[in-house]
Design a protein around this motif. Structure first.
Motif: not given
Length: 136
Positions: A55-75
């Protein structure tokens, strides 16, 4: 400095309320969870943070999914390190720093250098932190 802010933001969680099914006439007591940097992050933290970042960075749906994947791995990596290494130990701090540097590199690749630079600004970080508080 940025690594610490990112980790704090990723593992951000405030308080939960308890309820009782047996005492309907009494208000449920409020239980506050005290979290430290060495506490495991809740499983929903990565998903919630990705949504707020989107929401804050106005990411595309594809970017949001990839960000979620990165953050899940980090978590998962940071929680595993917190279970394996003693709290507040230099080894844990070094491992969390390594995890965050790796995560930041991945995020920069996914969202691009301009949006990554925006993510690192204090104003955006404060807005994301406020939005994360509301999700809790």
């Amino acid at each position: 400095m940025h690594c610490t802010r990112f980790l704090t933001l990723l593992t951000f969680s405030l308080a939960t309320a308890s309820c009782s099914i047996f005492h309907h006439d009494k208000p449920a007591p409020v239980v506050e969870t005290v979290r430290t940097e060495s506490s495991p992050a809740p499983p929903t933290a990565a998903r919630d943070l990705a949504d707020v970042m989107s929401t804050e960075l106005k990411l595309s749906p594809d970017q949001t999914g990839r960000v979620r994947s990165v953050l899940n791995g980090t978590l998962k990596e940071s929680n595993a390190a917190k279970e394996k290494l003693p709290a507040q130990s230099p080894q844990l701090m070094a491992e969390l720093k390594r995890i965050n540097i790796s995560s930041q590199k991945e995020l920069r690749t996914v969202i691009g250098p301009e949006k990554f630079k925006l993510l690192q600004t204090k104003g955006v970080q404060q807005k994301i932190a406020a939005d994360m508080q509301q999700k809790q």
